[in-house]
Design a protein around this motif. Structure first.
Motif, PDB file in Angstrom:
ATOM      1  N   SER A 155       0.813  -1.219   0.000  1.00  0.00           N
ATOM      2  CA  SER A 155       0.000   0.000   0.000  1.00  0.00           C
ATOM      3  C   SER A 155       0.847   1.269   0.000  1.00  0.00           C
ATOM      4  O   SER A 155       0.341   2.353  -0.329  1.00  0.00           O
ATOM      5  N   SER A 159       4.470   2.533  -7.936  1.00  0.00           N
ATOM      6  CA  SER A 159       4.228   1.590  -9.033  1.00  0.00           C
ATOM      7  C   SER A 159       5.511   1.213  -9.759  1.00  0.00           C
ATOM      8  O   SER A 159       5.627   0.122 -10.302  1.00  0.00           O
ATOM      9  N   ASP A 224      -2.795  -2.335  -1.225  1.00  0.00           N
ATOM     10  CA  ASP A 224      -3.239  -1.688  -2.454  1.00  0.00           C
ATOM     11  C   ASP A 224      -2.854  -0.211  -2.364  1.00  0.00           C
ATOM     12  O   ASP A 224      -3.320   0.498  -1.467  1.00  0.00           O
ATOM     13  N   ARG A 225      -2.015   0.237  -3.269  1.00  0.00           N
ATOM     14  CA  ARG A 225      -1.552   1.629  -3.231  1.00  0.00           C
ATOM     15  C   ARG A 225      -2.716   2.624  -3.263  1.00  0.00           C
ATOM     16  O   ARG A 225      -2.639   3.718  -2.685  1.00  0.00           O
ATOM     17  N   ARG A 226      -3.804   2.265  -3.890  1.00  0.00           N
ATOM     18  CA  ARG A 226      -4.951   3.167  -4.003  1.00  0.00           C
ATOM     19  C   ARG A 226      -5.631   3.410  -2.655  1.00  0.00           C
ATOM     20  O   ARG A 226      -6.405   4.361  -2.513  1.00  0.00           O
TER      21      ARG A 226
END
Length: 261
Positions: A155, A159, A224-226
């Motif tokens: 997270s 990217s 999750d990076r989002r």
């Protein structure tokens, strides 16, 4: 002979550590200075931790191999004579081929310096981050504690990160306030690309009251990076340097380490 150097720099005017075609990186400037000093076509260096554009360092550690015999004092003075004023070698240690500035590191340390003020930075522009709202120390410490230990930090991973695994061990996070300035220190076995800046984005949102402290655990679990906050500014990020086993005889810090707010 292998030589290790401790290098400090103000990253504002550079495209990060790693060499680029433009030549406007810390590595490019350092290698040019070393090559000039030893009268060689090129001296190739490796570093302990690559820094992004705008990120600073108090003790970036590099090593290179050379057949030139110089005293530690001469390496420092001779290299600095050929460096721009915002990059400086702090120390030099002759070592052996067994030492590797990156692979021999036990851990790495960073600090983020933040100004809490309704007015943006001026004389500190580019050297501190900024929060125009007050920050809650207790809430931030509660959130930071949730990150300690070994975790999957996807997270908080950029990217373009090239790390083989997102699993890292965060050993310590220290949050301190000195007047209007915050100093937040991070130590881990290794860091992912943008990991600290992404953690900072979350800490600031929690400190400002936009999110509760437990949100940090939710972001971490999401992988999750989002799920996390936007990447925070590079301006206040400083590479404090790696830690090594005492057998290598490397300095643990430079005088500037304790000089940050």
């Amino acid at each position: 002979m292998r030589v290790a150097l401790g290098v400090s720099y103000n990253g504002q005017g550079y495209q990060g550590w790693q060499s680029q075609p433009s030549g406007q990186t810390i590595q490019d400037k350092l290698e040019k200075a070393l090559s000039t000093f030893v009268a060689r076509d090129r001296v190739s260096t490796l570093c302990a931790g690559r820094t992004d554009a705008g990120v600073h360092a108090l003790m970036q550690v590099v090593h290179f191999d050379t057949d030139c015999e110089r005293t530690p004092y001469a390496w420092v003075r001779g290299t600095n004579a050929n460096l721009p004023r915002d990059i400086a070698v702090q120390w030099a240690v002759p070592t052996t081929a067994e030492f590797h500035c990156r692979a021999s590191a036990i851990s790495r340390r960073y600090a983020y310096v933040l100004l809490e003020s309704p007015i943006r930075p001026s004389v500190e522009a580019g050297r501190v981050g900024w929060s125009f709202r007050p920050l809650d120390l207790a809430a931030m410490r509660q959130a930071a504690d949730m990150l300690l230990g070994e975790h999957d930090f996807t997270s908080f991973r950029a990217s373009q990160c090239q790390a083989l695994t997102p699993v890292k061990t965060l050993l310590d996070i220290g949050l301190h306030k000195h007047g209007a300035y915050w100093r937040m220190e991070f130590e881990a076995n290794a860091f992912l690309h943008h990991m600290i800046r992404n953690i900072m984005g979350c800490l600031v949102q929690i400190g400002q009251g936009a999110k509760p402290p437990q949100w940090m655990a939710e972001v971490l679990a999401a992988r999750d990076r989002r799920a996390a906050a936007p990447t925070f500014s590079p301006d206040g990020l400083y590479f404090l340097g790696p830690r090594y086993d005492a057998k290598w005889g490397m300095p643990d810090r430079t005088p500037a380490y304790d000089g940050l707010p």
